[in-house]
Design an enzyme around this catalytic site. Structure first.
Site, PDB file in Angstrom:
ATOM      1  N   ARG A 174       0.280 -21.001   0.306  1.00 46.73           N
ATOM      2  CA  ARG A 174      -0.900 -20.555   0.907  1.00 46.73           C
ATOM      3  C   ARG A 174      -2.202 -19.945   0.047  1.00 46.73           C
ATOM      4  NH1 ARG A 174      -0.834 -22.227   6.105  1.00 46.73           N
ATOM      5  NH2 ARG A 174      -2.920 -21.350   6.594  1.00 46.73           N
TER       6      ARG A 174
ATOM      7  N   TYR B 154      -9.161  -6.499  -1.216  1.00 44.56           N
ATOM      8  CA  TYR B 154      -8.305  -6.422  -2.284  1.00 44.56           C
ATOM      9  C   TYR B 154      -8.201  -4.795  -2.609  1.00 44.56           C
ATOM     10  CZ  TYR B 154      -6.208  -9.891  -5.317  1.00 44.56           C
ATOM     11  OH  TYR B 154      -5.226 -10.706  -5.799  1.00 44.56           O
TER      12      TYR B 154
END
Lengths: 653, 660
Positions: free
Chosen positions: B319, B580
């Site tokens: 994904r 992140y």
């Protein structure tokens, strides 16, 4: 990890901060440069920014809408009301007033106290902690005097001034209220009850302070000033609000700093005893304050302020809670915490109070009070106790306290007589004997009725009791074990443990026990009794040693008044015909019964006369589900429980 | 793995590379120059599109194509190029580090940092600021080196456990295979820190026993049939960029493990210009797919940071998410049709309707299955005409809070550019340290002036400010309009436009960071990145808390130097964002640095979950994050996935043990 004892090195250095104050001018001190290092992440936020943030928070909007819907009033009206609450509550910290406060407090303290001792190491740790995360200062509360002591010390040492949660009565004092407000106090109503909007404003206000870290927050986890000078079972409302930003991840960590304030002599000692006996306390007022200025003439000895090791909430809660329970509801919306979280909050609150206890210093006077109270009352009021015997026994007790890892405040020279001199309002020392001072004019024309006589003695005894209470936390655990040994006459460890737990449970409103630590408490009690040579321990057995009888008897007698008081009230409830009773009936009825029994010589403690004891028993019974609260002030007894398990296990001595 | 950037310029200068890389000047500056050059450019583009169509299919690796696959000659293979990834990856790639063998950071004799090779924009350049940054950030020192084992010692590799019967039948199919030690080691790992660290130390654990290279769907069908027949464990291998321990061979696996390398299934089988779809073999890597489509004037727009090396099949299996998802969507939005070979047979839908209401979408069993159910062989993907115009940009904010507020507003107004990323202060400084040597005095003077303007004139604190990088794409007019809209929003949050260069360098940072890790590892610095997705209201909190947790855990675990703990917001969604984290530290003085690293990352993940972040936004679960699956999707959810696995693959032929 969190053990309070770990933070308490025996040889911790205390510095008298008044010493320097006496050498410099008060004005110079008040105008010193004050340049604290704030919490690093904190953006500057003014009082008005804070209020705005609270009023405009999603949370308050949501609650306002909900309340508007429930009450049928308009959202704007509710928000207006919220604004009013916030105005009433909000602090208005200003440096100028901090200086004024410092100036005044400095003057007063120099007058009242010989010294104010502060542990510098604790202050250094606090200074460090304040730069790392939002800090919550959590002092115990024994006197009005300590309300500003922390601010005073922090000002002196260039640490950011806290905002302080205070009871609303203080705010209504003319001028003084406003000065306190500008010195950082914010005001909380008593008995908020189910006022949803008030709760919402308060909790958002507190959370915003913690979230932004704009100032350290100071509050009394015990909720109020302890009238008995004994630690009070913590209140959880504020604690909940303070910890929530951590639970919801809005801050990385929160630092809790337990602060133990101990007094040689408490300024309001005589007021406390009267209040406990039902004489209402004078309403806080500015004129009252000035009237009280005669207290300034007295000597109150020393004060110790012990800043405990800063505790990381993150570390405390690790493994106890799962913060992800907050993941599925928008964080701005109210969410009832799970029992896991509630238990954790409760645990943390108890831990803090325990740490406060461990950090407080026991004065020689407290030890004397323990001993004086074990003498027959007539000896105290009439011929008096032998001075020599008392001092010897006090020295013996000092050693026991040290064995029990208690912290003593033991000045070097002439301890005993100076202590007794300091407490001339309670005892007087004459011709080798020590007697209790009883209030009122003994040569009064109207002889007192016997009942009045009891109350008069009770007032004096309860003052003594307060000072005994300051030392109680050192003795409670071994004391309960000693009581268990005394009552069960057993040597079997498991049997003693089960009775220990029972007593611990019954007295959980009276003394501070950290929830879920019964077996640690038991182990601690065992090891302390072993350490002082009172018992011998084996795998399964606890045997009393000949040499330990003195210790055990002292401990058991120390707790006897509590057993007697609880017993009396249980008996009253059992024998009283009505199942349903109101608090208003209950308190005087118990007092009457107790007075009668004291007069007839069947009851040997005056402590049951204290409204504090009575309330604690009621709370304990409610907790044990022997009594149920129907509505405010109205209770019903669960006879089968009350008539059953509790009293039968509770010894009739 | 989410590093990198469209990079490689192969022998022909492909369009994407000229756009984004190497040649420096972006299209924006070209086109804004004059209209005539713009027209010229469009004309050139048309020509190249036509040229692409006219070219005859060329079989790059015709020598090794299996007969049957070659026979599919009726299918239009629109590709024309040699593919990037050869069967023997070792010919061009490092065995114990990131990327191409010829490209790496090093300190030259003068002690200056330099990036070698010719492939990237930064190749051959000196990076003057890097050394000081490394020294001051990590306390690293050029004197303290930790060199990697120079060559792969084949004798350290366990001899293969071969299933003779399987091997015999496999031979008869003519599908290429190998049990050469190097080939096997290459397929035994992804790019997790512990994997690379072990390789650098020459430590090699369980590796696949055999590598096979199917050339087409039918080859895969045969391999899977044989594997089922002989009870052999299959582990699909695409680009090898996993950062979830997904490619690690389960140590408890006793069967022969066969790595099924899809890299040779790399053709575009057809392009449907009426429906704007392309049917592609799943082994194609991102850069080839984009380059080949570009030749026909199209693109997928799917650009994960790892696109140089990661494969289409890998994207589907994990994904994946691309940098430009705001325009093109994530892989689940791009996929129209999937063909997967499972032990129960082939699964695919009967039509290519753009949306269906036919029960739960079976594609969603496949997407994210991480190689546990079968091998994705062919995918039909949406394609788009190549954008006419592309422009980078950047905005400086006084602090991270303002930056996040701006991104949130951009998302609220649904006007996010193709890409918008917000770096925190530490990353901003890092990006700065990666500035190549400037040639002209004028440029450095200009830089100085800009710095002065921002910090002194505008009062930004250089230790708090942060920067957002932007990439706009579309027709020129719309891009300019869009740009204005975004900059207007940014201005409301105190943002100052900081130029195209900064933006472009920001995106460059993404790809070089993977190479940089190897440099760090030469000097006692280890680190990695990990990601999450989180609702908007928790973005700031999660960034703060996770970064702080990393610092605290490092301290608790005895790390001697303060770690680099930094984050950036890399994607915006209606209801949240992708965040992140980068985490690296100097491990001098630690006896087991990898263990410390793993403990800290574990703690950081706990922190993410406690703060309402997801287990993964696009890296996947693999084996690294398996332990949190149950709490993530609930026991019932686990049961659902398990029952699918039990039906599709009852004998656990696809035995990589990822996910569940």
């Amino acid at each position: 990890m969190y053990s309070g004892t770990a933070s308490l090195k025996d040889e911790e250095e205390f510095t008298d901060i008044l010493e320097e104050r006496r050498r410099t001018t008060d004005l110079g001190y008040a105008l010193r440069t004050f340049n604290p290092q704030p919490y690093k992440g904190a953006p500057y936020s003014s009082t008005s920014d804070l209020k705005k943030a609270v009023l405009e928070s999603q949370y308050l909007r949501y609650i306002a809408k909900e309340i508007a819907l429930e009450t049928g009033s308009s959202v704007e009206k509710v928000r207006q009301e919220a604004r009013g609450i916030l105005e009433e509550m909000s602090h208005n910290l200003q440096l100028g007033f901090i200086r004024l406060m410092a100036y005044t407090v400095n003057k007063v303290f120099k007058r009242l106290f010989r010294s104010i001792y502060v542990n510098m190491e604790g202050l250094n740790m606090l200074q460090q902690a304040i730069q790392e995360s939002p800090v919550i200062l959590m002092p115990n509360h024994r006197s009005y005097v300590d309300f500003l002591i922390v601010s005073f010390i922090l000002f002196t040492y260039d640490i950011p001034i806290p905002v302080i949660a205070a009871g609303i009565p203080l705010a209504s004092m003319k001028v003084v209220g406003e000065i306190l407000r500008r010195s950082g106090a914010f005001f909380i109503r008593r008995a908020i009850g189910s006022d949803k909007l008030y709760w919402a404003v308060l909790s958002e206000y507190v959370r915003t302070i913690v979230r932004t870290g704009c100032a350290p927050l100071e509050f009394y986890v015990e909720g109020f000033r302890s009238r008995t000078l004994k630690s009070v079972v913590p209140k959880l409302g504020m604690m909940d609000m303070v910890l929530e930003p951590y639970f919801k991840g809005e801050v990385f960590d929160i630092t809790l700093v337990p602060i133990s304030i101990s007094y040689d002599r408490v300024v309001e000692e005589s007021l406390l005893a009267l209040e406990l006996l039902g004489v209402p306390k004078p309403k806080e007022s500015t004129t009252g304050l000035f009237k009280a200025s005669r207290v300034l003439q007295e000597d109150y000895g020393c004060m110790h302020v012990n800043f405990g090791r800063p505790l990381s909430v993150r570390q405390l809660c690790e493994g106890k809670i799962n913060r992800s329970e907050y993941n599925l509801i928008p964080r701005d919306l109210p969410q009832r915490p799970s029992t896991e979280i509630q238990d954790c909050v409760n645990w943390v609150a108890h831990l803090i109070v325990r740490t406060q206890e461990e950090g407080s210093l026991i004065s020689p006077w407290s030890l004397m009070a323990c001993l004086l109270l074990q003498a027959p009352i007539t000896t105290l009021t009439e011929e008096g106790l032998q001075w020599h015997g008392l001092t010897e026994k006090t020295l013996w007790l000092r050693k026991l306290v040290l064995d029990f890892r208690g912290r003593l405040n033991w000045p070097d020279s002439d301890v005993m007589s100076s202590t007794v001199a300091l407490h001339h309002s309670i005892v007087h020392h004459k011709a080798g004997r020590v007697c209790l001072v009883q209030d009122g004019d003994p040569a009064s024309q109207d002889p007192l009725s016997p009942e009045e006589g009891v109350m008069r003695t009770a007032a004096a005894v309860l003052m003594l009791v307060s000072y005994r209470n300051q030392a109680l936390h050192v003795f409670v655990r071994p004391g309960i074990l000693a009581t268990a040994i005394h009552i069960t006459k057993s040597t079997q460890k498991d049997e003693l443990f089960s009775f220990f737990c029972f007593l611990r449970d019954v007295f959980a409103n009276e003394f501070i026990f950290i929830p879920g630590r019964a077996s640690q408490d038991f182990d601690e009690a065992c090891s302390l009794l072993q350490k002082c040579g009172a018992v011998h321990m084996s795998e399964q057995e606890v045997t009393v040693l000949e040499t330990g009888l003195e210790v055990l008897s002292f401990l058991q007698k120390l707790l006897q008044p509590f057993l007697d008081s609880y017993q009396l009230i249980f008996r009253y409830l059992c024998e009283n015909g009505a199942h349903v009773f109101t608090e208003k009936q209950f308190l005087p009825a118990v007092q009457n019964l107790a007075t009668k029994l004291i007069l007839s010589g069947d009851l040997h403690t005056f402590e049951v006369l204290s409204s504090d004891t009575q309330k604690n028993v009621l709370s304990a019974l409610r907790r044990l589900e022997a009594v149920t609260k129907l509505r405010a002030g109205l209770y019903i007894t669960q006879k089968e429980l009350l008539g059953g398990s509790i009293p039968t296990r509770f010894p009739l001595c | 793995m989410c590093h990198t950037f469209p990079a490689l310029t192969s022998d022909r200068s492909s369009r994407i590379c000229s756009l984004l890389y190497k040649h420096g000047s972006s299209m924006a500056s070209n086109s804004s120059g004059s209209d005539s050059s713009d027209r010229q450019r469009i004309a050139q583009q048309r020509l190249s599109v036509i040229a692409g169509h006219l070219q005859r299919p060329v079989e790059g690796n015709s020598g090794i194509l299996a007969a049957e696959c070659k026979a599919q000659g009726d299918k239009l293979d629109v590709s024309s190029e040699r593919r990037t990834v050869p069967r023997r990856r070792q010919e061009i790639m490092k065995w114990n580090g990131w990327g191409y063998s010829d490209s790496k950071f090093l300190y030259n004799k003068k002690g200056q940092a330099e990036f070698t090779g010719k492939r990237y924009r930064l190749s051959g350049m000196i990076i003057p600021g890097l050394r000081e940054w490394m020294e001051s950030t990590f306390g690293a020192n050029l004197q303290h080196k930790t060199p990697a084992a120079p060559i792969l010692n084949s004798s350290a590799v366990q001899p293969p456990t071969l299933n003779e019967a399987f091997l015999k039948e496999l031979k008869s199919t003519g599908i290429p295979f190998s049990h050469d030690a190097e080939d096997r080691v290459f397929r035994s790992h992804g790019h997790c820190l512990h994997e690379i660290f072990a390789l650098r130390e020459g430590k090699i654990g369980r590796v696949p026993d055999l590598v096979v290279w199917p050339n087409c769907h039918n080859d895969v069908v045969k391999i899977v049939e044989l594997a089922c027949k002989h009870n052999v464990c299959l582990m699909p291998y695409g680009g090898g960029t996993s950062v979830s321990s997904a490619l690690e061979c389960p140590p408890e696996e006793t069967r022969s493990i066969v790595s099924l390398d899809t890299s040779q299934m790399n053709r575009i089988l057809w392009i449907d210009e009426k429906n704007l779809t392309a049917h592609v073999e799943a082994g194609i890597v991102g850069q080839d797919l984009e380059r080949l489509l570009n030749e026909s004037g199209y693109c997928t727009g799917h650009e994960p940071d790892s696109m140089e090396f990661s494969s289409l099949g890998g994207w589907v299996a994990t994904r994946a998410s691309g940098m430009k998802k705001n325009i093109y969507g994530n892989i689940e939005d791009l996929v129209v049709h999937i063909k997967m070979v499972t032990p129960q047979g082939v699964i695919e839908k009967s039509c290519q309707g753009p949306r269906m209401s036919t029960g739960p979408d079976v594609h969603h069993f496949i997407m994210g299955s991480e190689g546990t159910l079968g091998v994705v062989t062919e995918v039909t993907m949406k394609i788009r005409p190549m954008p006419e115009y592309q422009k980078y940009g950047s905005v400086v904010f006084p602090n991270f809070e303002m930056g996040v507020a701006c991104l949130r507003e951009v998302a609220r107004q649904r006007c996010a550019p193709a890409s918008i990323r917000l770096m925190d202060n530490e990353q901003f400084k890092f990006g700065h340290a990666l500035k190549p040597q400037v040639s002209s005095i004028f440029t450095s003077f200009l830089d100085g002036l800009k710095k002065f303007y921002i910090t002194k004139f505008k009062g930004f604190d250089p230790n708090r400010l942060c920067v957002a990088t932007l990439l706009f794409e579309g027709d020129r007019e719309k891009v300019l309009q869009h740009e204005k809209q975004v900059y207007d929003i940014a201005a409301k949050f105190g943002g100052l436009a900081a130029g195209e260069d900064n933006g472009q360098r920001g995106y460059m940072l993404t790809f070089v960071i993977a190479y940089l890790r190897d440099l760090g590892m030469d000097y006692y610095v280890i680190g990695e990145s990990f990601e999450t997705s989180v609702p908007w209201d928790r973005v700031l909190d999660i960034c703060r808390n996770v970064k702080a947790r990393i610092v605290r855990e490092c301290k608790d675990k005895g790390v001697q130097f303060p770690p680099l703990s930094t984050c950036r917001v890399t994607q915006t969604y209606d209801a949240g964002a992708c965040v992140y984290f980068y985490f690296a530290f100097n491990y001098r003085g630690l006896s087991d640095p990898v263990h410390v690293y793993e403990q800290v990352e574990h703690a950081a993940r706990e922190e993410i979950l406690a703060n309402g972040g997801s287990l993964s936004h696009h890296h996947g679960v693999g084996k690294l994050r398996k332990e949190w699956m149950r709490e993530t999707i609930s026991s019932v959810g686990m049961g659902m996935l398990k029952s699918v696995k039990d039906y599709v693959d009852p004998n656990n032929i696809f035995g990589n043990r990822n996910l569940l």
